[in-house]
Structure formats: C-alpha cells, structure tokens
Design an enzyme around this catalytic site. Structure first.
Site, PDB file in Angstrom:
ATOM      1  N   ASP A  28       0.847  -1.195   0.000  1.00 32.39           N
ATOM      2  CA  ASP A  28       0.000   0.000   0.000  1.00 32.39           C
ATOM      3  C   ASP A  28       0.878   1.239   0.000  1.00 32.39           C
ATOM      4  O   ASP A  28       2.016   1.206   0.493  1.00 32.39           O
ATOM      5  CB  ASP A  28      -0.926   0.010   1.222  1.00 32.39           C
ATOM      6  CG  ASP A  28      -1.938   1.144   1.151  1.00 32.39           C
ATOM      7  OD1 ASP A  28      -2.725   1.181   0.187  1.00 32.39           O
ATOM      8  OD2 ASP A  28      -1.926   2.012   2.046  1.00 32.39           O
ATOM      9  N   GLU A  54       0.773   5.758   0.424  1.00 32.99           N
ATOM     10  CA  GLU A  54       0.085   7.028   0.659  1.00 32.99           C
ATOM     11  C   GLU A  54       0.767   8.077  -0.212  1.00 32.99           C
ATOM     12  O   GLU A  54       1.977   7.969  -0.486  1.00 32.99           O
ATOM     13  CB  GLU A  54       0.143   7.431   2.132  1.00 32.99           C
ATOM     14  CG  GLU A  54      -0.551   6.467   3.091  1.00 32.99           C
ATOM     15  CD  GLU A  54      -2.032   6.325   2.834  1.00 32.99           C
ATOM     16  OE1 GLU A  54      -2.652   7.272   2.300  1.00 32.99           O
ATOM     17  OE2 GLU A  54      -2.582   5.259   3.159  1.00 32.99           O
ATOM     18  N   ASP A  60      -6.671  18.044   1.079  1.00 30.64           N
ATOM     19  CA  ASP A  60      -7.576  16.896   1.182  1.00 30.64           C
ATOM     20  C   ASP A  60      -6.806  15.613   1.496  1.00 30.64           C
ATOM     21  O   ASP A  60      -7.296  14.759   2.244  1.00 30.64           O
ATOM     22  CB  ASP A  60      -8.366  16.715  -0.123  1.00 30.64           C
ATOM     23  CG  ASP A  60      -9.414  17.800  -0.315  1.00 30.64           C
ATOM     24  OD1 ASP A  60      -9.753  18.477   0.675  1.00 30.64           O
ATOM     25  OD2 ASP A  60      -9.891  17.975  -1.450  1.00 30.64           O
ATOM     26  N   HIS A 117      -4.447  11.008   5.304  1.00 33.71           N
ATOM     27  CA  HIS A 117      -3.323  10.278   5.914  1.00 33.71           C
ATOM     28  C   HIS A 117      -2.736  10.951   7.150  1.00 33.71           C
ATOM     29  O   HIS A 117      -2.064  10.298   7.951  1.00 33.71           O
ATOM     30  CB  HIS A 117      -2.223   9.996   4.888  1.00 33.71           C
ATOM     31  CG  HIS A 117      -1.707  11.195   4.158  1.00 33.71           C
ATOM     32  ND1 HIS A 117      -1.049  12.233   4.782  1.00 33.71           N
ATOM     33  CD2 HIS A 117      -1.726  11.511   2.840  1.00 33.71           C
ATOM     34  CE1 HIS A 117      -0.677  13.137   3.890  1.00 33.71           C
ATOM     35  NE2 HIS A 117      -1.086  12.729   2.703  1.00 33.71           N
ATOM     36  N   HIS A 167      -5.563   6.827   7.338  1.00 34.09           N
ATOM     37  CA  HIS A 167      -4.904   5.891   6.430  1.00 34.09           C
ATOM     38  C   HIS A 167      -3.405   5.883   6.724  1.00 34.09           C
ATOM     39  O   HIS A 167      -2.786   6.930   6.907  1.00 34.09           O
ATOM     40  CB  HIS A 167      -5.124   6.320   4.971  1.00 34.09           C
ATOM     41  CG  HIS A 167      -6.512   6.086   4.493  1.00 34.09           C
ATOM     42  ND1 HIS A 167      -6.809   5.322   3.392  1.00 34.09           N
ATOM     43  CD2 HIS A 167      -7.708   6.521   4.968  1.00 34.09           C
ATOM     44  CE1 HIS A 167      -8.112   5.290   3.208  1.00 34.09           C
ATOM     45  NE2 HIS A 167      -8.682   6.027   4.155  1.00 34.09           N
ATOM     46  N   ASP A 212      -2.547  -0.315   6.654  1.00 36.67           N
ATOM     47  CA  ASP A 212      -3.495  -0.730   5.616  1.00 36.67           C
ATOM     48  C   ASP A 212      -3.039  -2.019   4.931  1.00 36.67           C
ATOM     49  O   ASP A 212      -3.864  -2.871   4.577  1.00 36.67           O
ATOM     50  CB  ASP A 212      -3.669   0.379   4.579  1.00 36.67           C
ATOM     51  CG  ASP A 212      -4.518   1.532   5.112  1.00 36.67           C
ATOM     52  OD1 ASP A 212      -4.950   1.456   6.273  1.00 36.67           O
ATOM     53  OD2 ASP A 212      -4.743   2.511   4.366  1.00 36.67           O
TER      54      ASP A 212
END
Length: 237
Positions: free
Chosen positions: A8, A10, A53, A58, A153, A158
């Site tokens: 995963d 970010e 945003d 995160h 997140h 994750d």
C-alpha cells in the site's frame, strides 16, 4: 513456497500524472499464506507538499517528511525486496500509476517488470460482492477483520489489514491437495499430500433407485407436455 507481498502507498494527492508523489510505502510479506514479519516500510520525502484533502486522509504532515529519504534513495532496496513476488494491492491501478511514475523518473522500467503477478483485491471484491461497498473498511467489516485502530490511512497498517482481508477473500480456493495446515505447531513446514493417485469407488444406482428416477422424469415430461430437454435432444438426434 509461494511468496506474496501486500503493498500500500500514501501520496500527496490523487494524480501521479499531475506531479503528485508517494510519501509512504508499506509492504507485508506472506509465505504460503502465513505472515512472516519480514515487512518493509518507508516514509518518503516527496519534494512537494501534500494537498489539503490528502492531509485529511493520511495525517502525515509536510514537516514530518522533510528529513525522510527520497524515493530515488531507497528504490533499489524496495525493488530487491519485491523482486519476483506476487503483489497484492487494493485498487491496484492507483498505486501502480504512482510506482510507475516514480520509476520513470529514475529511468527504470515499469513496476510490473520487477515482480510476478499483481492481484487487485478491489476487482476480486467487486466480483464476489457486486453492487456493494468494497472499500478496505467495508471489507474489514464484512469479513470480521478488526480495523478499530484505523482512524487515519497509513500504508503499513493498511497493508496489514489488507493481508487479513485477502486471506479471508480467498479461503477455500486452494488446490485439491491436503495441505496439513502448511505449518505445524512446531513451526516446521508440513509436507503436502497428493491425492491424484487415489482411485475413488463408483457407486451404481440400485434397481429401486433407477425406477424412482424414471418415475420423476416421466412426471416432468408429462407436466411439460413432452418439451423436456432430453425429449428435444432425442428428437434432434
């Protein structure tokens, strides 16, 4: 032994093509569907600020990332870790777009050329649960995976949750081999037992069972006025 990596990322925003960058990458290793603890995790300096945003998603501040390594500094280590493995990603197109762009900046081939197959758990979930929400949180709730610690997140968290989700999504999909649990209680890898040489007995229907079967077929034939599939097939033969 099959080696899988649940991955995963970010990012600073939603568009790799528009210049957004990876700020965190988390990888969790599975061998024979078991967590090994041999994970990989980096925070990265994206050399740009995150969109507002994205920060809400995160929670990783621009200041926190200032002294972290750039992707170029750890790219070779990441690729060595991932080399040849089967990669599991939720909404793979998103993460692959960012990874490909980072590698392109370094003059390297696309991500898929370094690894084995890429499995998209979002695509899997849409097939299994059409018309339902299939976000990672939704799948955790549906499959009984505890995500109570997930308030924001994070790539490593994750990836760990997705590993659990993937195992639950793919239960019962193993080949027709007795696996003996893959790993026994001593931690040793168990041998697999091949059943292909076993000859299964054939149980023939009795005269009474055949008569009952014929009666059911006759009843179906009568109620359909001779339009049953077997009558039509016999007529065309």
């Amino acid at each position: 032994m099959s080696r899988q990596i649940v991955l995963d990322t970010e990012t600073t925003g939603l568009s790799a093509e528009a210049g957004d960058r990876i700020i965190e990458i988390g990888c969790v290793e599975l061998v024979s569907r078991k967590l090994t603890g041999n994970n990989l995790h980096f925070y990265l300096n994206p050399e740009r600020d995150s969109h507002e945003d994205a920060l809400k998603v995160h929670g990783i501040s621009n200041e926190f990332l200032r002294d972290k390594p750039r992707f170029a500094e750890v790219a070779d280590e990441i690729l060595r870790y991932l080399e040849g493995a089967e990669i599991i990603i939720h909404n793979a197109a998103f993460d692959l777009g960012f990874l490909d762009k980072e590698l392109e900046r370094l003059g390297k081939p696309v991500f898929s050329s370094f690894v084995g197959e890429v499995i998209d758990t979002l695509a899997m979930a849409k097939q299994l649960y059409p018309g339902k929400r299939n976000s990672l949180d939704a799948l955790c709730d549906r499959l009984g995976v505890d995500n109570s610690t997930r308030t924001l997140h994070g790539a490593l968290l994750d990836a760990e949750l997705l590993a659990d989700v993937y195992i639950n999504l793919t239960r019962g999909q193993e080949a027709l081999l007795i696996d003996l649990g893959d790993v026994d209680r001593t931690g040793e890898i168990s041998e697999r037992v091949d059943l292909s040489a076993i000859e299964l007995p054939v149980l023939h229907a009795s005269t009474q069972e055949l008569a009952k079967h014929a009666a059911v077929l006759a009843q179906l034939d009568e109620s359909s006025r001779g339009a049953t599939v077997w009558r039509l097939a016999m007529g065309s033969a």
